[in-house]
Design a protein around this motif. Structure first.
Motif, PDB file in Angstrom:
ATOM      1  N   MET A  26     -56.116  -1.007 -36.818  1.00 51.00           N
ATOM      2  CA  MET A  26     -54.681  -1.332 -36.738  1.00 51.00           C
ATOM      3  C   MET A  26     -54.456  -2.835 -36.900  1.00 51.00           C
ATOM      4  O   MET A  26     -53.499  -3.260 -37.557  1.00 51.00           O
ATOM      5  CB  MET A  26     -54.083  -0.822 -35.428  1.00 51.00           C
ATOM      6  N   ASP A  27     -55.334  -3.640 -36.343  1.00 55.64           N
ATOM      7  CA  ASP A  27     -55.220  -5.089 -36.514  1.00 55.64           C
ATOM      8  C   ASP A  27     -55.406  -5.480 -37.978  1.00 55.64           C
ATOM      9  O   ASP A  27     -54.674  -6.306 -38.519  1.00 55.64           O
ATOM     10  CB  ASP A  27     -56.268  -5.822 -35.664  1.00 55.64           C
ATOM     11  N   TYR A  28     -56.392  -4.871 -38.624  1.00 52.69           N
ATOM     12  CA  TYR A  28     -56.672  -5.157 -40.031  1.00 52.69           C
ATOM     13  C   TYR A  28     -55.523  -4.677 -40.924  1.00 52.69           C
ATOM     14  O   TYR A  28     -55.124  -5.360 -41.859  1.00 52.69           O
ATOM     15  CB  TYR A  28     -57.989  -4.492 -40.429  1.00 52.69           C
ATOM     16  N   LEU A  29     -54.991  -3.511 -40.603  1.00 50.18           N
ATOM     17  CA  LEU A  29     -53.842  -2.986 -41.345  1.00 50.18           C
ATOM     18  C   LEU A  29     -52.654  -3.930 -41.232  1.00 50.18           C
ATOM     19  O   LEU A  29     -51.964  -4.194 -42.219  1.00 50.18           O
ATOM     20  CB  LEU A  29     -53.481  -1.588 -40.837  1.00 50.18           C
ATOM     21  N   ASP A  30     -52.426  -4.454 -40.063  1.00 57.00           N
ATOM     22  CA  ASP A  30     -51.332  -5.407 -39.849  1.00 57.00           C
ATOM     23  C   ASP A  30     -51.503  -6.640 -40.746  1.00 57.00           C
ATOM     24  O   ASP A  30     -50.546  -7.105 -41.371  1.00 57.00           O
ATOM     25  CB  ASP A  30     -51.263  -5.809 -38.381  1.00 57.00           C
ATOM     26  N   VAL A  31     -52.726  -7.141 -40.827  1.00 57.92           N
ATOM     27  CA  VAL A  31     -53.021  -8.287 -41.697  1.00 57.92           C
ATOM     28  C   VAL A  31     -52.708  -7.936 -43.149  1.00 57.92           C
ATOM     29  O   VAL A  31     -52.055  -8.688 -43.873  1.00 57.92           O
ATOM     30  CB  VAL A  31     -54.503  -8.718 -41.549  1.00 57.92           C
ATOM     31  N   LYS A  32     -53.161  -6.762 -43.588  1.00 61.43           N
ATOM     32  CA  LYS A  32     -52.974  -6.349 -44.987  1.00 61.43           C
ATOM     33  C   LYS A  32     -51.508  -6.078 -45.318  1.00 61.43           C
ATOM     34  O   LYS A  32     -51.058  -6.366 -46.429  1.00 61.43           O
ATOM     35  CB  LYS A  32     -53.844  -5.127 -45.318  1.00 61.43           C
ATOM     36  N   ILE A  33     -50.766  -5.533 -44.387  1.00 53.62           N
ATOM     37  CA  ILE A  33     -49.333  -5.303 -44.632  1.00 53.62           C
ATOM     38  C   ILE A  33     -48.606  -6.634 -44.780  1.00 53.62           C
ATOM     39  O   ILE A  33     -47.745  -6.796 -45.649  1.00 53.62           O
ATOM     40  CB  ILE A  33     -48.715  -4.437 -43.515  1.00 53.62           C
ATOM     41  N   ASN A  34     -48.963  -7.611 -43.963  1.00 49.64           N
ATOM     42  CA  ASN A  34     -48.341  -8.935 -44.089  1.00 49.64           C
ATOM     43  C   ASN A  34     -48.720  -9.603 -45.409  1.00 49.64           C
ATOM     44  O   ASN A  34     -47.896 -10.269 -46.030  1.00 49.64           O
ATOM     45  CB  ASN A  34     -48.683  -9.814 -42.890  1.00 49.64           C
ATOM     46  N   GLU A  35     -49.970  -9.420 -45.833  1.00 53.04           N
ATOM     47  CA  GLU A  35     -50.374  -9.942 -47.139  1.00 53.04           C
ATOM     48  C   GLU A  35     -49.586  -9.256 -48.259  1.00 53.04           C
ATOM     49  O   GLU A  35     -49.162  -9.911 -49.217  1.00 53.04           O
ATOM     50  CB  GLU A  35     -51.878  -9.742 -47.362  1.00 53.04           C
ATOM     51  N   ALA A  36     -49.380  -7.955 -48.135  1.00 51.17           N
ATOM     52  CA  ALA A  36     -48.618  -7.201 -49.141  1.00 51.17           C
ATOM     53  C   ALA A  36     -47.184  -7.709 -49.206  1.00 51.17           C
ATOM     54  O   ALA A  36     -46.624  -7.886 -50.297  1.00 51.17           O
ATOM     55  CB  ALA A  36     -48.650  -5.711 -48.826  1.00 51.17           C
ATOM     56  N   LYS A  37     -46.582  -7.965 -48.059  1.00 48.43           N
ATOM     57  CA  LYS A  37     -45.216  -8.504 -48.021  1.00 48.43           C
ATOM     58  C   LYS A  37     -45.148  -9.841 -48.744  1.00 48.43           C
ATOM     59  O   LYS A  37     -44.264 -10.077 -49.571  1.00 48.43           O
ATOM     60  CB  LYS A  37     -44.736  -8.669 -46.575  1.00 48.43           C
TER      61      LYS A  37
END
Length: 113
Positions: free
Chosen positions: A54-65
């Motif tokens: 979940m922490d890694y997903l959060d990082v990747k979603i912010n990168e996607a944004k």
């Protein structure tokens, strides 16, 4: 149609769908993220793999944004001549020549899928 929102256009077209669509989608491949966390290709200090994921997903979603916003700005900076057919034939609703292509693109969507 993939990842095209049917939601409310906050920039003036309400529920109008014609002329709207994805301006630039970004894909986050969840199984790859899970494998990276599971094999520890990504260093996390948490013992729980779910929390690490979940922490890694959060990082990747912010990168996607960030990617979406950067790509949108780049596309908006292009000359109308780069897609002359679209603008001259009103393929993108809301195009106002005096305001540039952002006038139409602001009615589209940016999507993470």
């Amino acid at each position: 149609m993939c990842r095209t929102a049917n939601g409310w256009d906050i920039n003036g077209f309400d529920q109008l769908k014609d002329g709207r669509g994805n301006i630039c989608p970004v894909t986050v491949i969840m199984p790859t993220l899970a494998m990276e966390v599971k094999t520890r290709e990504v260093e996390w200090t948490k013992d729980n793999l779910v929390d690490s994921f979940m922490d890694y997903l959060d990082v990747k979603i912010n990168e996607a944004k960030d990617m979406l916003l950067e790509r949108f700005e780049y596309i908006c900076s292009q000359s109308p001549e780069s897609a002359k057919f679209m603008w001259e034939n009103n393929v993108m609703a809301g195009y106002i020549p005096e305001e540039g292509i952002r006038s139409a693109l602001s009615h589209g969507t940016l999507a993470v899928g």
